[in-house]
Design a protein around this motif. Sequence first.
Motif, mmCIF file in Angstrom:
data_model
loop_
_atom_site.group_PDB
_atom_site.id
_atom_site.type_symbol
_atom_site.label_atom_id
_atom_site.label_comp_id
_atom_site.label_asym_id
_atom_site.label_seq_id
_atom_site.Cartn_x
_atom_site.Cartn_y
_atom_site.Cartn_z
ATOM 1 N N LEU A 291 -1.781 7.956 -12.953
ATOM 2 C CA LEU A 291 -0.106 6.391 -12.185
ATOM 3 C C LEU A 291 -1.600 5.171 -12.902
ATOM 4 O O LEU A 291 -1.015 3.925 -13.164
ATOM 5 C CB LEU A 291 0.262 5.940 -11.332
ATOM 6 N N ALA A 292 -2.655 5.397 -13.147
ATOM 7 C CA ALA A 292 -3.384 4.270 -13.709
ATOM 8 C C ALA A 292 -2.942 3.361 -14.664
ATOM 9 O O ALA A 292 -3.810 2.159 -14.872
ATOM 10 C CB ALA A 292 -4.664 4.749 -14.141
ATOM 11 N N ALA A 293 -2.323 3.949 -15.586
ATOM 12 C CA ALA A 293 -2.085 2.865 -17.024
ATOM 13 C C ALA A 293 -0.556 1.748 -16.377
ATOM 14 O O ALA A 293 -0.682 0.359 -16.732
ATOM 15 C CB ALA A 293 -0.574 4.176 -17.718
ATOM 16 N N TRP A 294 -0.694 2.278 -15.144
ATOM 17 C CA TRP A 294 -0.162 -0.051 -15.030
ATOM 18 C C TRP A 294 -0.791 -0.159 -13.727
ATOM 19 O O TRP A 294 0.182 -1.513 -13.054
ATOM 20 C CB TRP A 294 1.594 0.932 -13.608
ATOM 21 N N CYS A 295 -1.703 0.136 -12.957
ATOM 22 C CA CYS A 295 -2.373 -0.756 -12.520
ATOM 23 C C CYS A 295 -3.860 -1.385 -13.133
ATOM 24 O O CYS A 295 -4.790 -1.998 -12.231
ATOM 25 C CB CYS A 295 -2.937 0.388 -11.626
ATOM 26 N N GLY A 296 -3.649 -2.706 -14.009
ATOM 27 C CA GLY A 296 -4.496 -3.193 -14.603
ATOM 28 C C GLY A 296 -4.686 -4.562 -14.210
ATOM 29 O O GLY A 296 -4.120 -4.806 -13.131
ATOM 30 N N GLN A 297 -6.238 -5.244 -14.895
ATOM 31 C CA GLN A 297 -6.443 -6.383 -13.548
ATOM 32 C C GLN A 297 -4.795 -7.087 -13.979
ATOM 33 O O GLN A 297 -3.715 -7.760 -14.495
ATOM 34 C CB GLN A 297 -7.337 -7.486 -15.108
ATOM 35 N N GLY A 298 -5.112 -7.654 -12.827
ATOM 36 C CA GLY A 298 -3.273 -8.309 -12.400
ATOM 37 C C GLY A 298 -2.559 -8.232 -11.808
ATOM 38 O O GLY A 298 -1.656 -9.013 -11.871
ATOM 39 N N LYS A 299 -2.672 -6.779 -12.740
ATOM 40 C CA LYS A 299 -1.243 -6.203 -11.978
ATOM 41 C C LYS A 299 -0.661 -5.737 -10.513
ATOM 42 O O LYS A 299 -1.612 -5.638 -9.947
ATOM 43 C CB LYS A 299 -0.446 -4.604 -13.012
ATOM 44 N N THR B 211 -5.808 7.984 -1.635
ATOM 45 C CA THR B 211 -6.648 8.105 -2.796
ATOM 46 C C THR B 211 -6.742 7.503 -4.136
ATOM 47 O O THR B 211 -8.082 7.235 -3.996
ATOM 48 C CB THR B 211 -5.809 9.423 -3.529
ATOM 49 N N LEU B 212 -5.741 6.898 -4.084
ATOM 50 C CA LEU B 212 -6.181 5.337 -5.400
ATOM 51 C C LEU B 212 -7.137 4.707 -4.849
ATOM 52 O O LEU B 212 -7.532 3.950 -6.135
ATOM 53 C CB LEU B 212 -4.727 5.574 -5.336
ATOM 54 N N THR B 213 -6.914 4.040 -3.393
ATOM 55 C CA THR B 213 -7.958 2.942 -3.002
ATOM 56 C C THR B 213 -9.058 3.563 -2.526
ATOM 57 O O THR B 213 -10.302 2.839 -2.398
ATOM 58 C CB THR B 213 -7.620 2.228 -1.766
ATOM 59 N N GLY B 214 -9.407 4.972 -2.248
ATOM 60 C CA GLY B 214 -10.882 5.312 -1.796
ATOM 61 C C GLY B 214 -10.761 4.567 -0.114
ATOM 62 O O GLY B 214 -12.099 4.586 0.431
ATOM 63 N N GLU C 212 0.747 -4.774 2.804
ATOM 64 C CA GLU C 212 0.701 -4.848 2.771
ATOM 65 C C GLU C 212 -0.098 -4.948 0.453
ATOM 66 O O GLU C 212 0.264 -3.634 0.754
ATOM 67 C CB GLU C 212 -1.111 -4.417 3.377
ATOM 68 N N MET C 213 -1.476 -5.542 0.764
ATOM 69 C CA MET C 213 -1.610 -4.828 -0.449
ATOM 70 C C MET C 213 -2.878 -4.334 -0.643
ATOM 71 O O MET C 213 -4.042 -5.214 0.206
ATOM 72 C CB MET C 213 -1.875 -6.862 -1.232
ATOM 73 N N HIS C 214 -3.517 -4.009 -1.747
ATOM 74 C CA HIS C 214 -4.617 -2.424 -1.304
ATOM 75 C C HIS C 214 -5.348 -3.030 -2.877
ATOM 76 O O HIS C 214 -4.883 -2.660 -3.786
ATOM 77 C CB HIS C 214 -4.671 -1.524 -1.225
ATOM 78 N N ARG C 215 -6.420 -3.622 -3.157
ATOM 79 C CA ARG C 215 -7.551 -3.562 -4.241
ATOM 80 C C ARG C 215 -7.417 -2.344 -5.109
ATOM 81 O O ARG C 215 -7.817 -1.076 -4.383
ATOM 82 C CB ARG C 215 -8.602 -4.427 -4.160
ATOM 83 N N LEU C 216 -7.006 -2.283 -6.318
ATOM 84 C CA LEU C 216 -7.274 -0.888 -7.094
ATOM 85 C C LEU C 216 -8.878 -1.043 -7.818
ATOM 86 O O LEU C 216 -8.814 -2.246 -8.362
ATOM 87 C CB LEU C 216 -6.682 -1.118 -7.970
ATOM 88 N N ASP C 217 -9.294 -0.461 -8.563
ATOM 89 C CA ASP C 217 -10.070 0.156 -9.006
ATOM 90 C C ASP C 217 -9.992 -0.908 -10.396
ATOM 91 O O ASP C 217 -10.815 -1.363 -11.479
ATOM 92 C CB ASP C 217 -11.179 0.850 -9.213
ATOM 93 N N GLY D 158 -8.098 -2.596 -10.768
ATOM 94 C CA GLY D 158 -8.163 -4.488 -11.233
ATOM 95 C C GLY D 158 -6.668 -4.819 -10.282
ATOM 96 O O GLY D 158 -6.829 -6.040 -10.393
ATOM 97 N N GLY D 159 -5.847 -3.757 -10.965
ATOM 98 C CA GLY D 159 -4.919 -4.061 -9.816
ATOM 99 C C GLY D 159 -4.422 -4.290 -8.543
ATOM 100 O O GLY D 159 -5.372 -3.990 -7.945
ATOM 101 N N TRP D 160 -4.024 -4.601 -8.236
ATOM 102 C CA TRP D 160 -2.924 -4.714 -6.523
ATOM 103 C C TRP D 160 -1.812 -3.514 -6.203
ATOM 104 O O TRP D 160 -0.428 -4.151 -7.131
ATOM 105 C CB TRP D 160 -2.892 -5.655 -6.080
ATOM 106 N N LEU D 161 -2.258 -2.940 -4.891
ATOM 107 C CA LEU D 161 -0.563 -1.813 -4.880
ATOM 108 C C LEU D 161 -1.224 -2.489 -3.446
ATOM 109 O O LEU D 161 -1.059 -2.799 -2.592
ATOM 110 C CB LEU D 161 -1.734 -0.079 -5.051
ATOM 111 N N MET D 162 1.324 -2.404 -3.474
ATOM 112 C CA MET D 162 1.131 -2.744 -2.459
ATOM 113 C C MET D 162 2.286 -1.677 -1.504
ATOM 114 O O MET D 162 2.873 -0.771 -2.120
ATOM 115 C CB MET D 162 2.497 -3.783 -2.884
ATOM 116 N N ASP D 163 1.907 -1.365 -0.064
ATOM 117 C CA ASP D 163 3.023 -0.282 0.632
ATOM 118 C C ASP D 163 3.476 -1.504 1.226
ATOM 119 O O ASP D 163 3.591 -2.523 1.854
ATOM 120 C CB ASP D 163 1.342 0.216 1.146
ATOM 121 N N THR D 164 4.893 -0.937 2.078
ATOM 122 C CA THR D 164 5.547 -1.205 2.273
ATOM 123 C C THR D 164 6.546 -0.520 3.383
ATOM 124 O O THR D 164 5.877 1.583 3.081
ATOM 125 C CB THR D 164 6.964 -1.587 1.548
ATOM 126 N N PRO D 165 6.721 -0.405 4.443
ATOM 127 C CA PRO D 165 7.320 0.148 5.580
ATOM 128 C C PRO D 165 8.236 1.578 4.550
ATOM 129 O O PRO D 165 8.665 0.920 3.428
ATOM 130 C CB PRO D 165 7.290 0.344 6.890
#
Length: 351
Positions: free
Chosen positions: A194-202, A220-223, A247-252, A254-261
């Motif tokens: 899934l990393a292809a969609w998780c670049g810096q600022g995305k 797993t993605l954020t550790g 909540e938004m979680h930082r990814l290695d 450079g992107g952000w992963l947003m979780d929702t209930p």
Amino acid sequence: MVRPLDSDLDASLIELGWTPFFSSQLSPDDRASLCPVRVMAVRRGKIAVSGLIAGAVSERLIPPYVAQAQGEDSHATVGDWLLIDEASSQIARILRRASLFTRRTPGNQRKVQLIAANVDTLFIVASCDQDFNLARLERYLVMTREAGVTPVVVLTKADRADDPEVFAHAARALHSDLQVITVNGKDLTSAGRLAAWCGQGKTVALMGSSGVGKSTLIKTLTGSERIITQAVREGDGKGRHTTTVREMHRLDQGGWLMDTPGMRELHLSEAGEGLKEVFDDILLLAQQCRFSNCRHDVEPDCNVRTAIAAGGLDKARFLRWRKLTLEECASATARSTQSRTSQKRGQSSGR
């Protein structure tokens, strides 16, 4: 006095997802007196924001609404970009959103709930087990297309399925250009697809039912060990609600992963354009019906019914489209009624 931004795209803001779209909304006065921040989490009564505060990147908790404002846009949601007053932490303005996910509140079709803003890609998470549901996937796809966001279907628990490709094939059949990825959410190499969609600022968001493995995937993605995961109930495959905040979680990367209930019920707020994109095959068939207002029931020379009879269109898919179309008509009526009511109240208050 807060220092103005050094450039239209300050490097520290780019890391948070700042783009020219947001920069173009700032006036000289905004740059001189207000702080641009992004909503990183929504909690009870407060939102956590991060951005340029007093000339440096920092975080703070602030109230989630614009003072003396009315309507849905007066409340901030996760992913929003705000301009705040440094001294009071009061939101001066919510910047225009590049994208917005909403849904009708269960039990109140006139009330809209804000889910997430300024998302680049939505990971629609489903699992390779008895919880896999095409109708639910289509709802998420319609919502995603309506918001103008790129959808990616992520099928978790591939390691538990005898043949995960069966689920992937069924999902890909929903639309010709739909990206479908099967993963083992507990395995970093697998989730790394899934990393292809998780670049810096995305910004990528995850949505799906409870128990499909969103929290496990994020962990797993954020550790991050902070992400709590719970076992799915044995027997029916339905999960317990793990995520209680957005909540938004930082990814290695450079992107952000947003979780929702998890949402067991997804009532679409506005879906007209999304329905056209997700069910474009049915609309193309309908254009060849004899009558432009054909309901595809008993009318003569109905091209849709002909396609179903010939096996060119899955009847179950047609019925799902019809159900969503009827819901959109009901929502449109509710929106129209609400708009007229608001106009009457405005006219009354102006007298």
